[in-house]
Scaffold this motif. Structure first.
Motif, mmCIF file in Angstrom:
data_model
loop_
_atom_site.group_PDB
_atom_site.id
_atom_site.type_symbol
_atom_site.label_atom_id
_atom_site.label_comp_id
_atom_site.label_asym_id
_atom_site.label_seq_id
_atom_site.Cartn_x
_atom_site.Cartn_y
_atom_site.Cartn_z
ATOM 1 N N VAL A 182 52.923 -21.461 10.517
ATOM 2 C CA VAL A 182 52.043 -20.483 9.863
ATOM 3 C C VAL A 182 52.517 -20.289 8.418
ATOM 4 C CG1 VAL A 182 51.305 -18.061 9.861
ATOM 5 C CG2 VAL A 182 51.561 -19.294 12.034
ATOM 6 N N SER A 183 51.623 -20.530 7.462
ATOM 7 C CA SER A 183 52.046 -20.439 6.056
ATOM 8 C C SER A 183 51.236 -19.402 5.292
ATOM 9 C CB SER A 183 51.887 -21.803 5.392
ATOM 10 O OG SER A 183 50.532 -22.195 5.496
ATOM 11 N N SER A 184 50.501 -18.566 6.058
ATOM 12 C CA SER A 184 49.584 -17.640 5.384
ATOM 13 C C SER A 184 50.201 -16.273 5.077
ATOM 14 C CB SER A 184 48.344 -17.439 6.277
ATOM 15 O OG SER A 184 48.747 -17.137 7.609
ATOM 16 N N LEU A 185 51.445 -16.038 5.488
ATOM 17 C CA LEU A 185 52.019 -14.689 5.293
ATOM 18 C C LEU A 185 52.175 -14.368 3.806
ATOM 19 C CD1 LEU A 185 54.853 -14.412 8.013
ATOM 20 C CD2 LEU A 185 52.553 -13.410 8.031
ATOM 21 N N GLU A 186 51.751 -13.142 3.445
ATOM 22 C CA GLU A 186 51.878 -12.680 2.063
ATOM 23 C C GLU A 186 52.725 -11.418 1.963
ATOM 24 O OE1 GLU A 186 47.906 -12.027 0.461
ATOM 25 O OE2 GLU A 186 47.162 -13.785 1.542
ATOM 26 N N TYR A 187 52.678 -10.561 2.999
ATOM 27 C CA TYR A 187 53.277 -9.233 2.879
ATOM 28 C C TYR A 187 54.257 -8.902 3.979
ATOM 29 C CZ TYR A 187 49.292 -8.478 -0.227
ATOM 30 O OH TYR A 187 48.384 -8.582 -1.231
ATOM 31 N N LEU A 188 55.275 -8.143 3.592
ATOM 32 C CA LEU A 188 56.192 -7.500 4.524
ATOM 33 C C LEU A 188 55.990 -5.995 4.322
ATOM 34 C CD1 LEU A 188 58.694 -7.339 6.398
ATOM 35 C CD2 LEU A 188 60.104 -7.470 4.345
ATOM 36 N N ASP A 189 55.524 -5.315 5.371
ATOM 37 C CA ASP A 189 55.129 -3.906 5.233
ATOM 38 C C ASP A 189 56.143 -3.037 5.984
ATOM 39 O OD1 ASP A 189 53.928 -1.421 5.403
ATOM 40 O OD2 ASP A 189 51.924 -2.190 5.841
ATOM 41 N N VAL A 190 56.825 -2.155 5.252
ATOM 42 C CA VAL A 190 57.847 -1.307 5.903
ATOM 43 C C VAL A 190 57.325 0.094 6.214
ATOM 44 C CG1 VAL A 190 59.781 -2.583 4.926
ATOM 45 C CG2 VAL A 190 58.917 -0.558 3.724
ATOM 46 N N GLY A 191 56.021 0.332 6.001
ATOM 47 C CA GLY A 191 55.434 1.617 6.378
ATOM 48 C C GLY A 191 55.855 2.745 5.457
ATOM 49 N N GLY A 192 55.692 3.966 5.980
ATOM 50 C CA GLY A 192 56.072 5.165 5.204
ATOM 51 C C GLY A 192 57.334 5.752 5.776
ATOM 52 N N GLY A 193 57.448 7.073 5.681
ATOM 53 C CA GLY A 193 58.541 7.746 6.369
ATOM 54 C C GLY A 193 59.637 8.318 5.509
ATOM 55 N N LEU A 194 59.567 8.102 4.186
ATOM 56 C CA LEU A 194 60.659 8.592 3.326
ATOM 57 C C LEU A 194 60.833 10.101 3.460
ATOM 58 C CD1 LEU A 194 60.147 6.523 0.052
ATOM 59 C CD2 LEU A 194 62.180 6.528 1.537
ATOM 60 N N PHE A 195 62.070 10.520 3.555
ATOM 61 C CA PHE A 195 62.411 11.922 3.770
ATOM 62 C C PHE A 195 62.116 12.760 2.514
ATOM 63 C CE2 PHE A 195 65.352 15.488 3.598
ATOM 64 C CZ PHE A 195 65.146 16.064 4.832
ATOM 65 N N VAL A 196 61.580 13.934 2.753
ATOM 66 C CA VAL A 196 61.326 14.893 1.666
ATOM 67 C C VAL A 196 62.039 16.199 2.020
ATOM 68 C CG1 VAL A 196 59.516 16.353 0.650
ATOM 69 C CG2 VAL A 196 59.089 13.921 0.997
ATOM 70 N N PRO A 197 62.792 16.775 1.097
ATOM 71 C CA PRO A 197 63.466 18.036 1.410
ATOM 72 C C PRO A 197 62.496 19.211 1.450
ATOM 73 C CG PRO A 197 63.972 17.333 -0.838
ATOM 74 C CD PRO A 197 63.129 16.250 -0.239
#
Ligand code: LLP
Length: 427
Positions: A236-251
């Motif tokens: 498979v050679s079609s991959l373009e993105y690595l998606d790590v989602g959201g989730g960053l901590f906010v105080p």
């Protein structure tokens, strides 16, 4: 009063709270209460902070519209170069209404209907994030019917240990309903590679929100990288993105904000090794601190040895304290020196209707204005009409200008879609 605790776009001037160049009291008098108030400079600042931290990596920032879908906020983010992540046809409609082009959208979500998928495909969304093998097959069929090639990503559940402020917002652990379990992901990817109407362009995860330990990103990425290597080894050679989602901590109190340097240090090597473009899906990080909820104290009273402040904002306006036992800092809009301890409760007929319990704040009386901080994410968008309460207004501030960016609902709005005289459809 700890000036250092205030979000930078909110400050006290001669004792009174201002949002950028506008006193909150003026906003409350002009637009009424309760009202959400958003600082555009805060949103610009957070976007710049994140983009700056990611500058050395090829990346796209897809704002998670679910955190706050107000059109003015979406349009502001669009003007900054931000893209969007949506999880329903309604959110996609919002994104389009705010001027986003389809090639700036990712459409995710665990339960997309065929109608929503077809809407997304007809409009050419950039990536459809798939969460099950069944969904992949439906997308392939719909894309075939429409004569298009669906660009799909796989949302993988990496099944790692996730530390967050509440169990309800963890999504990357074994047994969670989200994503494709990591041990099934290669099978689904293999199937995607054989289907005629889909192209597999992304592999990703979203492991939770308000993540208190960044290590979980690293743990999840180990699994994603293994999968990417395995998928590529199938040809498979079609991959373009690595998606790590959201989730960053906010105080929300005086905790340290997310360590962006460490976050990037965890992600960067994987991006470089895989030679993919990074996708991040921040929601809370971009908008939480930009928003406050301004509410008026209707009554002060004593009960069972406690002092209650009954405010005109309730759990229908901001459900986070009740639903997640979430802490939101509260301060009087007009600073006064003496302090007291209160239960800050709303007008809803439920004992779970509170903004804070046993909270020390300024010793205010009936009529005072309170400011509930860090309410820009998952505030208005989770509000309801419970107890037939019209939803509050949303205001945006930009320097010394302000605008109503969604009108306060009226009682007429509450009954607009209903009828007291049913038209029976059968017989
Ligand atoms: N991407 C996906 C697939 C998501 O499900 C979410 C949030 C995000 C990105 C954005 O996550 P954030 O950067 O905002 O942490 N109502 C809860 C939060 C629910 C989060 C749901 N998913 C609260 O008030 O805390």
């Amino acid at each position: 009063m700890g000036q250092g605790l205030l979000a930078p776009s909110f400050q006290r001037i001669d004792g009174a709270l201002w949002c950028e160049g506008v006193p909150l009291q003026q906003l409350a008098e002009s637009a009424g209460t309760p009202a959400y108030v958003y600082s555009s400079s805060s949103i610009r600042g957070q976007f710049a902070r994140l983009s700056g931290a990611l500058a050395a990596i090829p990346h796209r920032v897809h704002y998670a519209v679910k955190a706050n879908g107000n059109l003015a906020i979406l349009a502001l983010l669009r003007s900054l170069g931000c893209d969007v992540d949506v999880v329903s046809g309604g959110e996609l409609h919002r994104a389009f209404a705010a001027g986003f082009q389809a090639d700036r959208t990712i459409f995710g979500g665990v339960g997309k209907t065929s109608a929503e998928l077809a809407y997304a495909l007809r409009n050419g969304v950039h990536v459809l994030s798939v969460e099950s093998a069944d969904e992949l097959d439906i997308i392939d069929r719909l894309a075939g019917d429409l004569g298009v090639r669906a660009r799909v990503g796989l949302r993988v559940n990496p099944e790692v240990t996730v530390e967050s402020t509440h169990d309800y917002i963890k999504t990357g652990q074994k047994g969670d309903k989200f994503g494709i379990p990591v041990d099934q992901a290669l099978t689904v990817a293999t199937r995607a590679a054989t289907l005629p109407n889909v192209a597999l362009v992304a592999i990703g995860m979203h492991i939770g929100s308000q993540l208190t330990d960044l290590a979980a990103y690293g743990d999840g990425l180990v699994r994603l990288e293994e999968l990417i290597v395995a998928v590529r080894s199938l040809g498979v050679s079609s991959l373009e993105y690595l998606d790590v989602g959201g989730g960053l901590f906010v105080p929300y109190a005086d905790e340290d904000p997310a360590d962006l340097e460490r976050y990037v240090a965890l992600i960067r090597p994987v991006v470089e090794r895989t030679r993919l473009t990074l996708v991040v899906e921040p929601g809370r990080f971009l908008v939480a601190e930009a928003g406050v909820l301004v509410t008026r104290v209707l009554y002060r009273k004593r009960s069972g040895g406690r002092t209650l402040l009954v405010t005109d904002a309730g759990m229908n306006d901001l459900i986070r304290p009740s639903h997640y036992q979430a802490y939101h800092r509260i301060e009087a809009v007009d600073g006064i020196a003496t302090r007291a301890t209160f239960d800050v409760v709303g007008p809803i007929c439920e004992s779970g209707d509170f903004l804070a319990i046993g909270r020390e704040l300024e010793d205010v009386s009936s009529g005072a204005l309170l400011c509930v901080f860090t309410a820009g994410a998952y505030g208005y968008c989770m509000s309801s009409n419970y107890n037939a309460r019209p939803r509050p207004a949303e205001l945006m501030v930009d320097g010394d200008r302000w605008a109503v960016v969604s009108m306060r609902e009226t009682c007429e709005d509450l009954v607009r879609l209903e009828t007291a005289t049913p038209t029976w459809r059968n017989g």
